[in-house]
Design a protein around this motif. Sequence first.
Motif, short mmCIF file in Angstrom:
data_model
loop_
_atom_site.label_atom_id
_atom_site.label_comp_id
_atom_site.label_asym_id
_atom_site.label_seq_id
_atom_site.Cartn_x
_atom_site.Cartn_y
_atom_site.Cartn_z
N THR A 53 1.16 -1.11 -0.34
CA THR A 53 0.23 0.44 -0.30
C THR A 53 0.29 1.33 -0.02
O THR A 53 0.42 2.34 -0.55
N ASP A 54 2.38 1.10 0.38
CA ASP A 54 3.47 2.29 0.22
C ASP A 54 3.66 2.96 -0.80
O ASP A 54 4.88 3.45 -1.19
N THR A 55 3.24 1.50 -2.29
CA THR A 55 3.89 1.62 -2.75
C THR A 55 3.70 2.79 -4.46
O THR A 55 3.78 3.11 -4.92
N GLY A 56 2.13 2.80 -4.43
CA GLY A 56 1.27 3.52 -5.07
C GLY A 56 1.12 3.03 -7.06
O GLY A 56 0.40 3.37 -6.98
N GLU A 57 0.64 1.41 -6.05
CA GLU A 57 1.11 0.98 -7.39
C GLU A 57 -0.34 0.29 -7.70
O GLU A 57 -1.51 0.13 -6.24
N SER A 103 -5.46 3.36 -9.17
CA SER A 103 -4.91 2.69 -10.11
C SER A 103 -5.94 1.17 -10.69
O SER A 103 -4.61 0.68 -11.69
N ASN A 108 1.27 5.63 -13.49
CA ASN A 108 0.58 5.04 -11.93
C ASN A 108 1.79 3.48 -11.47
O ASN A 108 1.05 3.54 -10.56
N GLU A 158 7.08 9.03 -0.53
CA GLU A 158 5.56 9.07 -1.27
C GLU A 158 4.96 9.62 -0.69
O GLU A 158 4.70 9.87 0.73
N SER A 174 1.26 8.55 -0.85
CA SER A 174 0.22 7.61 -1.35
C SER A 174 -0.01 7.37 0.53
O SER A 174 0.15 7.51 1.69
#
Length: 504
Positions: A84-88, A124, A320, A330, A332
């Motif tokens: 959840t911290d990757t922005g993926e 995303s 994204n 980040e 996010s």
Amino acid sequence: MVRKTAAFICALLSIFALSCPSCFAAGALSDVNIGQAHIYTDLLHTYIDLTDASGNRATQPDIGYVRGEMDGDLLPISVIKKFTDTGEGTAYIFLVDTSGSLSGSQLEKLKAATKNWAAKMGESDRMAVISFGNEVKTLLDFSSDKNQINSIVDGLSNNDGRTRLYDAVAEGLSASEKRGDDIPKRKVIILLSDGENDASGGASRDSVTDLTKKHMIPIYSLCTSDKNSGSGARFMDELCELSHGLFFDISRTSVEDVYNYSYERLMNAYVIDFKYPSSKTDGAMHSLKISVIENGTEFSDTRELYMQKPTESAFSTVTNNAVPAAGEEENSNMNGIPKTTMLLILIIGIVILAALIGIIAAITIMSGKNKAQNVPPPPQYRPPAPASPSGDKTVALGAQPQKSAARANNGPVFKMTEVSGGEVFSAPIADSITVGRRSDNDIVLKDGQVSGHHMKITRSGSGFRAADLGSTNGTIINGTQISQETEINRGDLILLGTKEYRVE
């Protein structure tokens, strides 16, 4: 008074836990599962489930306690972070049996649960819907339009004759190969059926299992019967085993509960990036093993990867779906809360906790004024080496060496100099000293790839001998990894973690 204050502190901590659940949700590690891997030209991007005994996300391990190997060769670690911290995003591929395998009530519950899943999707994320009965139909290509998703799901029926299950799985795996700036690299298949394939022609069972091995896409199977009740259910369970997914019996568990658990598990994954030798991308299958050490016990998982030659770099474009570089700042969200807000909540909680600890300490001191002051301190507690838990995925490591309260202050001095930086490390040796990352060593090395207690140096006449203490990355002397106590002399080179040291 002390009891009332302690009760007050517990109440405040409970409130803080409710306001910041993600700070307290993680538990002790119980299982490692390699969910998926994406091969870039510059790194191997893996999605890992690290779960506690309840199947919830375990505490994030220190990077120094994570080990990756391919075909037995060590892979340097680039980064580890929460997914959840990757922005993926994630691309969800729903395969829905519309042949009649699902009852009318099951189908309606499925529709409601699927629309609830779509409602949780982030910007995303994408969803595709494929139905299968007499025919396999792609009803929806990857889309983030929730109104469109709901419309497609509402139109599902369960009267489409026979079941082309094998063709449907093959189509879902083919859909997972689709690329595009708006399609996430991470993908997962959600399969709903009784597991029976009663249509003639098309893909075979063996061809589908071979495709599953190659695609590295986890399959979450929701079956209408227990996996031991028939060949169809056993086939769906086999797909889950091969793909490192999960099997659910929805005849005993509600679809909604399964969906909620599956979604949370996918969101609670960790991302670990490894560097790998380019020679591995030869179009063949290679064995990837990822291990995490916690409390002296190694938890690991191994899966076969089909290593095709990649064409894109993880950092070549900013989209994204691009993977953030290690250490990149980040913004996010996590669990729907901005990270800045989470940080503010955490800081406030720490300040409150520190103030309360100060108050309780002051009260304790005041209440103990009249007690005897010459009570000797209790002996220092040293935990015993942990026992190996049962199960195939864990193996107990050697006990860490116990240190005496006072370090040796006499005897010859052992000295080593970092080759690249010139920093000198030394300690006197009466009998022996230890070298490692933890503060109770005689020589402490701040290197994430160095184990807590990595190496032992022992006096040997007028010289020294070195022994590895069961470290994760080994002790390498003059280019050779040692497996037993080895004599070392002035000028010898010792590789510990990422740095090399010269014996002085």
